[in-house]
Design a protein around this motif. Sequence first.
Motif, short mmCIF file in Angstrom:
data_model
loop_
_atom_site.label_atom_id
_atom_site.label_comp_id
_atom_site.label_asym_id
_atom_site.label_seq_id
_atom_site.Cartn_x
_atom_site.Cartn_y
_atom_site.Cartn_z
N GLN A 141 36.69 27.68 43.11
CA GLN A 141 36.33 29.08 42.81
C GLN A 141 37.30 30.02 43.96
OE1 GLN A 141 32.13 29.09 42.75
NE2 GLN A 141 32.15 29.87 40.92
N LEU A 142 37.44 29.40 45.29
CA LEU A 142 37.89 29.96 46.34
C LEU A 142 39.27 29.76 45.88
CD1 LEU A 142 36.03 28.74 49.41
CD2 LEU A 142 35.92 31.00 48.36
N ARG A 143 40.04 28.62 45.45
CA ARG A 143 41.21 28.77 45.08
C ARG A 143 41.59 29.63 44.01
NH1 ARG A 143 41.41 22.62 44.12
NH2 ARG A 143 43.35 23.00 43.41
N ALA A 144 40.85 29.80 43.22
CA ALA A 144 41.00 30.89 42.06
C ALA A 144 41.20 32.25 42.29
CB ALA A 144 40.12 30.55 40.87
N MET A 145 40.27 32.50 43.46
CA MET A 145 40.17 33.94 44.11
C MET A 145 41.47 34.10 44.75
SD MET A 145 37.83 35.06 42.15
CE MET A 145 37.90 36.85 42.64
N SER A 160 49.10 47.91 46.30
CA SER A 160 48.78 48.86 45.40
C SER A 160 47.37 48.28 44.58
CB SER A 160 49.56 49.46 44.47
OG SER A 160 50.30 48.53 43.64
N VAL A 161 47.42 46.80 44.39
CA VAL A 161 46.39 46.01 43.70
C VAL A 161 45.99 44.89 44.33
CG1 VAL A 161 45.74 44.91 41.50
CG2 VAL A 161 47.28 46.83 41.51
N ASP A 162 44.57 44.74 44.66
CA ASP A 162 44.34 43.99 45.55
C ASP A 162 42.98 43.34 45.08
OD1 ASP A 162 44.14 42.04 47.56
OD2 ASP A 162 43.85 43.46 49.18
N VAL A 163 42.46 42.18 45.27
CA VAL A 163 41.28 41.44 45.04
C VAL A 163 40.26 41.54 46.37
CG1 VAL A 163 39.70 39.36 44.59
CG2 VAL A 163 42.05 40.13 43.30
N LYS A 164 39.19 42.17 46.29
CA LYS A 164 38.27 42.32 47.73
C LYS A 164 36.88 41.85 47.29
CE LYS A 164 41.05 46.15 49.70
NZ LYS A 164 41.27 45.43 50.95
N MET A 165 36.27 41.59 48.44
CA MET A 165 34.63 41.38 48.21
C MET A 165 34.00 42.74 47.90
SD MET A 165 33.99 38.79 51.53
CE MET A 165 35.14 39.80 52.62
N ALA A 166 33.07 42.64 46.95
CA ALA A 166 32.36 43.64 46.66
C ALA A 166 31.41 44.07 47.68
CB ALA A 166 31.71 43.42 45.33
N ASP A 167 30.76 43.02 48.45
CA ASP A 167 29.80 43.38 49.39
C ASP A 167 30.21 44.36 50.49
OD1 ASP A 167 27.60 43.19 50.53
OD2 ASP A 167 27.82 41.55 51.93
N GLU A 174 41.62 57.90 45.77
CA GLU A 174 42.61 57.72 45.18
C GLU A 174 42.76 56.08 44.98
OE1 GLU A 174 46.19 59.04 47.05
OE2 GLU A 174 45.58 61.13 47.10
N LYS A 175 41.68 55.53 44.86
CA LYS A 175 41.62 53.81 44.41
C LYS A 175 40.62 53.93 43.11
CE LYS A 175 44.12 51.93 47.75
NZ LYS A 175 45.16 51.24 47.54
N VAL A 176 40.97 52.80 42.32
CA VAL A 176 40.18 52.58 41.31
C VAL A 176 39.62 51.40 41.41
CG1 VAL A 176 40.03 52.17 38.79
CG2 VAL A 176 41.39 54.00 39.61
N VAL A 177 38.28 51.08 41.35
CA VAL A 177 37.34 49.87 41.68
C VAL A 177 37.10 49.23 40.19
CG1 VAL A 177 35.64 48.61 42.68
CG2 VAL A 177 36.68 50.50 43.93
N LEU A 178 37.80 47.89 39.68
CA LEU A 178 37.38 47.02 38.87
C LEU A 178 36.41 46.05 39.19
CD1 LEU A 178 40.67 47.30 37.33
CD2 LEU A 178 39.07 48.88 36.71
N PRO A 179 35.23 45.92 38.62
CA PRO A 179 34.31 44.87 38.80
C PRO A 179 34.95 43.54 38.32
CG PRO A 179 33.08 46.06 37.32
CD PRO A 179 34.59 47.00 37.81
N ILE A 180 34.71 42.40 38.97
CA ILE A 180 35.11 40.98 38.52
C ILE A 180 33.95 40.38 38.14
CG2 ILE A 180 36.17 38.90 39.04
CD1 ILE A 180 38.29 40.35 40.62
N ASN A 181 32.95 40.35 39.17
CA ASN A 181 31.63 39.75 39.15
C ASN A 181 31.00 40.36 40.33
OD1 ASN A 181 32.46 38.29 41.46
ND2 ASN A 181 33.16 36.48 40.11
N LEU A 183 30.47 39.41 43.19
CA LEU A 183 31.09 39.03 44.54
C LEU A 183 32.47 39.60 44.82
CD1 LEU A 183 30.24 35.12 44.66
CD2 LEU A 183 29.42 37.00 45.86
N PHE A 184 33.40 39.85 43.86
CA PHE A 184 34.53 40.31 43.94
C PHE A 184 34.88 41.61 42.85
CE2 PHE A 184 34.69 35.97 44.92
CZ PHE A 184 35.26 35.85 46.14
#
Length: 218
Positions: A141-145, A160-167, A174-181, A183-184
């Motif tokens: 899972q870590l490798r996938a993220m 301009s596009v990044d994967v971050k921790m939700a916590d 000026e940012k849009v947050v798209l939930p993955i699950n 955690l992210f």
Amino acid sequence: MLAFDLVIAVAYFAIPLELLYCFLWYPFPVRAKPAIVCVLFITFITLCALTHLVRAFGLESAVPVITGLCGVISVLTAVMLLWLIPELFKLAKSLERERSERLMLENFQATLKDAVEGPEEKMDEASMNLMKAIPYCSNRQLRAMAAAKASLARMFRSKSVDVKMADGLKMMPEKVVLPINHLFVIVADADVHAQHSEMLDRMSMQIAKTFRDADSEV
């Protein structure tokens, strides 16, 4: 002249019939402008066919009338094409963009699959170190993220596009947050999201699916 005019008339009658078949049976949405231009063009070709047909049978008295109608329709068709051509360029640009985004999504999916199933040393170390702080995640899972994070950075050639921790994620103007699950999330610039909203939504769902599928170690 009779044979040549008959051959030309048959060809001219065949063209509108073929166009009508394509226009009525091909599965695409019919819009007003293309429909009007198609009807005008079919009428123009049919009148051309009639011109040659009446000449072939020696009905010269009908030629001026048909030629006059043909001239009027041809001018209207030319004017309508000027009205339609800008939309055709927009359609071509939209189709090219869809093709490009489809290829990007396919490459993105392949990258995630390779990250989960391939050797770990291929992954970006900086991304891996960031993701290893997340508890309750398998190495796959870590490798996938990490792969998702690195791949998004490459595709959009910036942060301009990044994967971050939700916590603990702070509000970012000026940012849009798209939930993955739970955690992210994907964080994207508002202008980038406006241009690629559908693709980013699909990427978010693809990451979430890969994350679920990689729940157990191999």
